[in-house]
Design a protein around this motif. Structure first.
Motif, PDB file in Angstrom:
ATOM      1  N   GLY A 282     -21.320  -6.815 -39.531  1.00 21.89           N
ATOM      2  CA  GLY A 282     -20.271  -7.103 -38.573  1.00 21.89           C
ATOM      3  C   GLY A 282     -20.809  -7.890 -37.404  1.00 21.89           C
ATOM      4  N   GLY A 283     -19.960  -8.764 -36.856  1.00 24.47           N
ATOM      5  CA  GLY A 283     -20.434  -9.610 -35.779  1.00 24.47           C
ATOM      6  C   GLY A 283     -19.367  -9.972 -34.779  1.00 24.47           C
ATOM      7  N   ALA A 284     -19.633 -11.039 -34.062  1.00 28.53           N
ATOM      8  CA  ALA A 284     -18.759 -11.494 -32.988  1.00 28.53           C
ATOM      9  C   ALA A 284     -17.380 -11.878 -33.535  1.00 28.53           C
ATOM     10  N   GLY A 285     -16.388 -11.785 -32.657  1.00 28.83           N
ATOM     11  CA  GLY A 285     -15.056 -12.234 -33.008  1.00 28.83           C
ATOM     12  C   GLY A 285     -14.351 -11.421 -34.071  1.00 28.83           C
ATOM     13  N   GLY A 286     -14.843 -10.199 -34.351  1.00 27.50           N
ATOM     14  CA  GLY A 286     -14.218  -9.350 -35.357  1.00 27.50           C
ATOM     15  C   GLY A 286     -14.553  -9.703 -36.789  1.00 27.50           C
ATOM     16  N   HIS A 287     -15.542 -10.564 -36.996  1.00 32.06           N
ATOM     17  CA  HIS A 287     -15.874 -11.007 -38.348  1.00 32.06           C
ATOM     18  C   HIS A 287     -16.740  -9.988 -39.088  1.00 32.06           C
ATOM     19  N   ILE A 288     -16.436  -9.795 -40.363  1.00 34.06           N
ATOM     20  CA  ILE A 288     -17.209  -8.958 -41.270  1.00 34.06           C
ATOM     21  C   ILE A 288     -17.488  -9.759 -42.534  1.00 34.06           C
ATOM     22  N   ARG A 289     -18.714  -9.663 -43.027  1.00 30.96           N
ATOM     23  CA  ARG A 289     -19.077 -10.268 -44.306  1.00 30.96           C
ATOM     24  C   ARG A 289     -19.601  -9.160 -45.227  1.00 30.96           C
ATOM     25  N   VAL A 290     -19.205  -9.208 -46.487  1.00 29.09           N
ATOM     26  CA  VAL A 290     -19.655  -8.236 -47.480  1.00 29.09           C
ATOM     27  C   VAL A 290     -20.404  -8.977 -48.571  1.00 29.09           C
ATOM     28  N   VAL A 291     -21.618  -8.512 -48.884  1.00 27.66           N
ATOM     29  CA  VAL A 291     -22.517  -9.196 -49.816  1.00 27.66           C
ATOM     30  C   VAL A 291     -22.974  -8.207 -50.882  1.00 27.66           C
ATOM     31  N   GLY A 292     -23.109  -8.682 -52.127  1.00 34.34           N
ATOM     32  CA  GLY A 292     -23.582  -7.846 -53.214  1.00 34.34           C
ATOM     33  C   GLY A 292     -25.083  -7.633 -53.160  1.00 34.34           C
ATOM     34  N   ALA A 314     -27.953  -8.345 -60.141  1.00 35.95           N
ATOM     35  CA  ALA A 314     -26.606  -8.147 -60.662  1.00 35.95           C
ATOM     36  C   ALA A 314     -25.848  -9.452 -60.482  1.00 35.95           C
ATOM     37  N   SER A 315     -24.726  -9.554 -61.184  1.00 33.93           N
ATOM     38  CA  SER A 315     -23.981 -10.807 -61.114  1.00 33.93           C
ATOM     39  C   SER A 315     -23.532 -11.116 -59.692  1.00 33.93           C
ATOM     40  N   SER A 316     -23.350 -10.065 -58.880  1.00 33.01           N
ATOM     41  CA  SER A 316     -22.891 -10.270 -57.506  1.00 33.01           C
ATOM     42  C   SER A 316     -24.026 -10.225 -56.489  1.00 33.01           C
ATOM     43  N   ALA A 317     -25.270 -10.040 -56.940  1.00 25.99           N
ATOM     44  CA  ALA A 317     -26.389  -9.900 -56.005  1.00 25.99           C
ATOM     45  C   ALA A 317     -26.527 -11.153 -55.144  1.00 25.99           C
ATOM     46  N   GLY A 318     -26.492 -10.956 -53.846  1.00 29.87           N
ATOM     47  CA  GLY A 318     -26.627 -12.071 -52.920  1.00 29.87           C
ATOM     48  C   GLY A 318     -25.374 -12.894 -52.754  1.00 29.87           C
ATOM     49  N   GLN A 319     -24.301 -12.540 -53.454  1.00 28.50           N
ATOM     50  CA  GLN A 319     -23.061 -13.306 -53.377  1.00 28.50           C
ATOM     51  C   GLN A 319     -22.149 -12.764 -52.278  1.00 28.50           C
ATOM     52  N   LEU A 320     -21.472 -13.676 -51.603  1.00 22.45           N
ATOM     53  CA  LEU A 320     -20.496 -13.276 -50.600  1.00 22.45           C
ATOM     54  C   LEU A 320     -19.244 -12.785 -51.315  1.00 22.45           C
ATOM     55  N   LEU A 321     -18.936 -11.500 -51.153  1.00 24.79           N
ATOM     56  CA  LEU A 321     -17.810 -10.893 -51.845  1.00 24.79           C
ATOM     57  C   LEU A 321     -16.536 -10.878 -51.010  1.00 24.79           C
ATOM     58  N   ALA A 322     -16.681 -10.884 -49.694  1.00 20.97           N
ATOM     59  CA  ALA A 322     -15.499 -10.863 -48.833  1.00 20.97           C
ATOM     60  C   ALA A 322     -15.857 -11.389 -47.455  1.00 20.97           C
ATOM     61  N   ALA A 323     -14.915 -12.097 -46.857  1.00 19.81           N
ATOM     62  CA  ALA A 323     -15.009 -12.541 -45.471  1.00 19.81           C
ATOM     63  C   ALA A 323     -13.762 -12.015 -44.768  1.00 19.81           C
ATOM     64  N   LEU A 324     -13.949 -11.051 -43.877  1.00 20.58           N
ATOM     65  CA  LEU A 324     -12.843 -10.309 -43.292  1.00 20.58           C
ATOM     66  C   LEU A 324     -12.773 -10.537 -41.790  1.00 20.58           C
ATOM     67  N   GLN A 325     -11.573 -10.490 -41.254  1.00 16.70           N
ATOM     68  CA  GLN A 325     -11.375 -10.570 -39.813  1.00 16.70           C
ATOM     69  C   GLN A 325     -10.029  -9.956 -39.462  1.00 16.70           C
ATOM     70  N   ALA A 326     -10.054  -8.663 -39.125  1.00 17.00           N
ATOM     71  CA  ALA A 326      -8.833  -7.970 -38.734  1.00 17.00           C
ATOM     72  C   ALA A 326      -8.807  -7.662 -37.252  1.00 17.00           C
ATOM     73  N   GLN A 327      -9.966  -7.745 -36.598  1.00 16.38           N
ATOM     74  CA  GLN A 327     -10.083  -7.340 -35.199  1.00 16.38           C
ATOM     75  C   GLN A 327     -10.388  -8.551 -34.319  1.00 16.38           C
TER      76      GLN A 327
END
Length: 463
Positions: A282-292, A314-327
């Motif tokens: 989690g970081g500035a501006g309400g941004h969240i990144r989820v990585v495998g 794994a197939s998702s290892a190191g891959q960006l799975l979601a870029a979220l910003q709700a806050q």
């Protein structure tokens, strides 16, 4: 920061894959008690509210803000706090039957031991795993100091050793890896990450450096181990995430930096949490990144090929799975629930808590906009209690209030998930929010670290 453009998504993902319109957020304004009539002439009533104290015990030996708090892993009543007065204290948070002075004023819990030797604020501490054999304190003086438990009680500690490799330490975290006991990691203001093993029997080097990493180019703001203690995830103000395979290869197995526009968070990263397969930052501006994350190899392959094969991509290892910003402001704290519930909780400087469903494309399930009114949410943490299935979430904020939530979808608890709150710290701009808390041992006891220099013990009924 600029929010004129939405976060970039991974190749092959549509925006609907992350926040499906069918999974629209349930935006909630906390149903507070009705406000007082605006009769400010009734000063006695206002003073009574300000002095509300729901705690069952308190510890007030510190003379400045309490910046950190930790709990013994096998004796949850044993607590360590560190503060702006350059010292740490260990005390027993068990509530005695009678702790009142003859005049009726409640006495403070007595310190078991004072841990000194720092020349600046003690802002991080932890007991080692799995047995709490050692405790470490870390400070803005750059010192990591280790103490050994003398008798197994958790109440008597002897100074062991000190390491001083950096100018300032931001955080420390104990590894839960059962094959590498008494290991701690720390992150420093110069971006470096250090891993130490503590062993009092090694008289020549009781604090031994296991690894040191230097890839972050700005202050390392947070770090977290995976549940098996094999991987360590760290983040930085430079917007980078590294996941380190500490004990096998010693190298980074996941690298995400601001050079990747899909991952970039302008303003930096400040929080991190891990499951066995995911890391959320989690970081500035309400941004969240989820990585495998890389996954443990099949045990038969591990046995056949040796310890070096203990992790496989794994197939998702190191891959960006979601870029979220709700806050709307920085994400200061993240916590994953325990299975079978699949929830990621995020607390923000804007005073809100967002709940994401990790099993359904990280859909935003609930946005509690006024979880702590307009005051920053400092920490969220799920209660590890099988009787409650992992759906209880505890939060604290700079309003000085502890709150507990039921995060299940469709809950009827108070119509929104709010269950209970506890007050006792000064807050709301009065010079004292809550800077941390612990709730181990099933969640029935919450102990807080106050910006007002006081630790409060709250009894929480979870039956």
């Amino acid at each position: 920061m600029s929010t004129s453009e939405p976060p970039h998504l991974p190749d092959g993902l549509e925006e609907g894959d992350l926040l499906d319109a069918d999974d629209a957020a349930e935006e909630i304004a906390k149903d507070d008690d009705q406000p007082m009539d605006e009769d400010f002439d009734d000063l006695d009533e206002e003073e009574e509210i300000q002095l509300q104290n729901d705690s069952v015990a308190h510890f007030d030996a510190h003379t400045d803000s309490i910046f950190c708090i930790a709990q013994h892993p096998t004796k949850p009543s044993i607590i360590i706090t560190g503060g702006g007065d350059d010292v740490a204290y260990i005390f027993d948070a068990s509530v005695p039957q009678a702790i009142s002075a003859p005049g009726g004023e409640r006495q403070s819990l007595a310190p078991l031991q004072k841990l000194d030797g720092h020349t600046d604020s003690v802002n991080a501490s932890t007991f080692t795993l799995p047995q709490g054999k050692y405790v470490v304190t870390a400070g803005l003086d750059g010192k990591l100091r280790a103490w050994k438990n003398d008798d197994g009680s958790g109440k008597r500690w002897t100074y062991l050793a000190e390491a001083s490799e950096v100018q300032e330490i931001n955080w420390v975290a104990a590894s839960p890896n059962p094959e590498h006991e008494n290991v701690v990691a720390l992150g420093a203001n110069d971006g470096s990450v250090w891993v130490y093993q503590i062993n009092a029997d090694d008289q020549g080097s009781p604090l031994t450096i296991v690894q040191a990493y230097y890839l972050h180019t700005a202050s390392c703001t947070a770090g977290a181990w995976t549940p098996d203690g094999n991987l360590l995830a760290t983040v930085s103000e430079d917007g980078s995430l590294y996941v380190w395979d500490v004990f096998v290869t010693g190298q980074a197995v996941v690298t995400c930096t601001a050079g990747d526009a899909r991952f970039e968070v302008e303003g930096g990263l400040y929080s991190v949490a891990c499951t066995s397969s995911l890391v959320a930052v989690g970081g500035a501006g309400g941004h969240i990144r989820v990585v495998g994350l890389p996954q443990p190899a099949d045990q038969s392959k591990k046995n056949a090929k040796g310890a070096g094969a203990s992790r496989q991509p794994a197939s998702s290892a190191g891959q960006l799975l979601a870029a979220l910003q709700a806050q709307a402001d920085g994400v200061e704290t993240l916590s994953f629930s325990s299975p079978p519930l699949n929830i990621l909780a995020a607390g923000s400087v804007d005073g809100s808590i967002a709940l994401f469903d990790t099993a359904h494309r990280f859909a935003l399930r609930r946005h509690i906009k006024e979880a702590h009114e307009d005051y920053a949410v400092v920490k969220v943490d799920f209660v590890r209690n099988p009787q409650r299935g992992g759906w209880l979430l505890t939060s604290v904020g700079m309003d000085g209030v502890v709150r507990r939530w039921d995060v299940r979808g469709g809950t009827t608890a108070a119509g929104q998930g709010f269950l209970q709150e506890w007050r006792g710290h000064r807050g709301e701009g009065e010079g004292g929010g809550i800077l941390g808390f612990v709730q181990g041992g099933g969640g029935s006891r919450i102990v807080t670290a106050g910006d007002d220099g006081i630790a409060l013990v709250f009894q929480a009924d979870i039956a």
